[in-house]
Scaffold this motif. Structure first.
Motif: not given
Length: 638
Positions: A59, A500, A502, A512-513, A516-517, A520
């Motif tokens: 990732q 945003t 989570q 992952d969060f 996503s923002v 990578h």
């Protein structure tokens, strides 16, 4: 290799990789040795940590060193245990093994398993340096004497005290709680039917549960049917965070039962008290609320049927909620049907930022000869169905509290509940600046993340609250239920404008969060240690991330939950800095801190602690704060 050995190992790894319904138990010592010597001479690629390393490499695109502080929070479960508990979670049968699961996975669990101490003592008891016991029927029918609780359950992660029917029907007996459960993380106290029917004597709660993160206290039918059994709450739950106290039918049917609340909830954050049927049908009760919820942040107190049916009761509210930030009090059917009830509100509700008080049915519904006085009372109050006679609004404040927009911006106005140094201006991040460092130490209990193979299979929503409670054996209205519900509610809250968010319970979910923002090519940072906390420090070399330009970032803050869980969020328009932190006298480097500055504060509440500490208001200033121990922030590389 023996054919059976090969078969055992093959079956095990087939289960772990495919998440089939087979149950994996421990390999035999012989099998483990074969695996070590012939299959995996260096490192088992199927461990939780090895799997996490592979996921990180997949990732994260840069080749920077992996963050040890984050990887150290990964689950300590062995390969076999991870597979075993994954299977249990899949089959929804984890609750039957919860004790082993909590221990093996390094979780924060507490269970109702302490023995009762129900023997009436023959002499005075001094409980000093004593931890987590239950006192049922303790001190019942005791004549005289005194029991003292000093340094009781201090500094424990979960302090619990069960004082059911403690000292009931006693005569002239005293109970003193001094330095009870100080500096704990979660503290629970159940005082149901405490001192019921007691005559004379008294109870003192002094320095009770100070600096506790989540206090949960229940006083149901406390001191009911008592006769002149005086209760004093001094420095009660001071400096606490996000707790609740429930006083149900407290001092019901009591005769001449005085209760004094002095510096109750002082400097606390989001404290809440519920007084339901307090002093109900009492005779000549005398309750004094002095400096109650003073200097606290957003206190919420609910007085329902307080003093109803009472005779000649006197309630005194002096400097109640004084200098608090916002807050809300509700008085519903207060003193209804009472006889010659008297209440004095002196300097009540003089909040730093305006709070809100609602009086509905106060002193009405058959009350006879009420005497209610409001002198120098705060603003923003609603009176409905109020007693038509016996009310005096002398010196009632209409509008004397300054609005946030009129506050000084020099930082001189500082409310006591906001720790000095917790918020600061961006101009402070300059080499040579001397500033106060707040307490950045992690107050949460030590826990680990779960592997995503397990966390993804656990219920996590308010709709599934009953299933979550069943897994962690959280009883109805228990402290554990309160802890779980707090987190679920916060995680389901709608994001703020531009935010945003989570909640993540595994390292994989956090990665992952962040990706996503931010994409990578990211780096995660935290403050190195806690050196300098609560003292004066000097700022050394400062570096702005991404050249000190406004950037995107993802900040992750711990939440109190059985397993390690973070509230991660990204907010618009921030700047992120790294700074060396030096000893003021020697100029030696003692820490390396990470700070984040919020450039756009326009959507923040006017009562936010940053504005209370620094002055000004939403959208007028930027606000900076340090990243505390075990919290972290993600940003793209330079």
């Amino acid at each position: 290799m023996d054919r059976n050995v090969k078969l055992n190992i093959s079956l095990f790894f087939f289960f772990f990789l495919s998440s089939s319904s087979f149950t994996a138990y421990s390999l035999t010592q012989t099998n483990a040795q074969v695996r070590k010597d012939t299959l995996l001479p260096k490192e088992n690629p199927f461990t939780v940590k090895a799997s996490l390393v592979r996921y990180w490499n997949k990732q994260i695109s840069n080749k920077l060193p992996k963050p040890d502080f984050l990887f150290s929070k990964a689950s300590p479960l062995s390969t076999v245990d991870a597979a075993f508990f994954t299977n249990l979670a899949t089959q929804k049968s984890l609750s039957g093994h919860i004790s082993t699961f909590c221990s093996s996975a390094k979780l924060f669990c507490f269970f109702d398993s302490k023995p009762y101490l129900d023997t009436t003592p023959s002499k005075d008891a001094n409980f000093a340096v004593y931890n987590n016991k239950k006192f049922a029927n303790y001190g019942s029918a005791r004549l005289g004497g005194e029991d003292g609780f000093k340094n009781y359950s201090d500094g424990t992660n979960f302090a619990t005290g069960e004082f059911t029917k403690y000292s009931r029907s006693s005569t002239g007996h005293r109970e003193d709680f001094a330095s009870y459960a100080a500096d704990g993380n979660v503290a629970s106290g159940n005082f149901t039917s405490y001192a019921a029917g007691a005559t004379g004597g008294g109870g003192t709660f002094q320095n009770y549960m100070p600096r506790v993160n989540v206090p949960d206290l229940r006083f149901a039918s406390y001191d009911s049917d008592g006769n002149n059994h005086k209760l004093t709450f001094t420095s009660y739950v001071g400096d606490t965070n996000s707790g609740r106290e429930s006083f149900i039918s407290y001092a019901k049917n009591g005769n001449g039962v005085p209760a004094e609340f002095a510096t109750y909830g002082d400097t606390s954050n989001v404290i809440g008290s519920s007084f339901n049927g307090y002093g109900e049908s009492g005779n000549a009760a005398n309750d004094s609320f002095k400096a109650y919820s003073s200097n606290s942040n957003n206190p919420n107190n609910n007085f329902k049927n307080y003093g109803s049916g009472g005779n000649s009761g006197i309630d005194s509210f002096t400097s109640y909620r004084d200098s608090a930030n916002a807050g809300s009090d509700t008085f519903t059917s207060y003193a209804r049907g009472s006889n010659s009830g008297k209440a004095n509100f002196l300097n009540y509700g003089k909040s730093f930022n305006e709070g809100k008080d609602t009086f509905k049915g106060y002193g009405s519904q058959g009350a006879k000869f009420p005497s209610i006085g409001f002198k120098v009372y705060g603003v923003n109050n609603s009176f409905k169905e109020y007693a038509p006679k016996g009310v005096n609004f002398a010196g009632y404040t209409k509008k004397t509290i300054p609005t946030v927009g009129s506050l000084k911006t020099s930082g001189k106005i500082v409310n006591k509940w906001v720790e000095e140094g917790k918020f600061f201006r961006e101009s402070m991040l300059k080499e040579g600046t001397v500033m106060k460092m707040p307490d950045i130490s992690d107050k949460m209990p030590g826990r680990s993340f779960l592997p995503r193979t397990i966390s993804s299979k656990l219920p996590f929503s308010t709709k599934e609250l009953s299933e979550v409670k069943a897994i962690f054996q959280a009883k109805e209205n228990s402290t554990m239920e309160h802890v779980i519900l707090n987190v679920l509610t916060e995680c389901e809250r709608a994001p703020s404008p531009g935010e945003t968010k989570q909640c993540v319970g595994s390292v994989e979910d956090m990665i992952d969060f962040a990706v996503s923002v931010l994409g990578h090519n990211v780096v995660v940072r935290t403050t190195n240690n806690v050196a300098g906390s609560m003292g004066e420090v000097m700022i050394g070399k400062v570096k702005g991330i991404n050249g000190g330009r406004v950037t995107k970032s993802v900040s992750c803050h711990q939440s109190l939950y059985p397993y390690l869980l973070y509230y991660c969020h990204s907010v618009p328009k921030v700047r992120v800095y790294q700074a060396d932190i030096l000893n003021v006298e020697t100029k030696a480097k003692i820490n390396h801190g990470v700070a984040i500055c919020h450039v756009d504060t326009s959507s923040w509440s006017p009562g936010h602690g940053a504005f209370v500490a620094l002055g000004s208001g939403p959208g007028h200033i930027e606000v900076c704060h340090w990243i505390f121990e075990n919290d972290m922030t993600w940003a793209t590389t330079d």
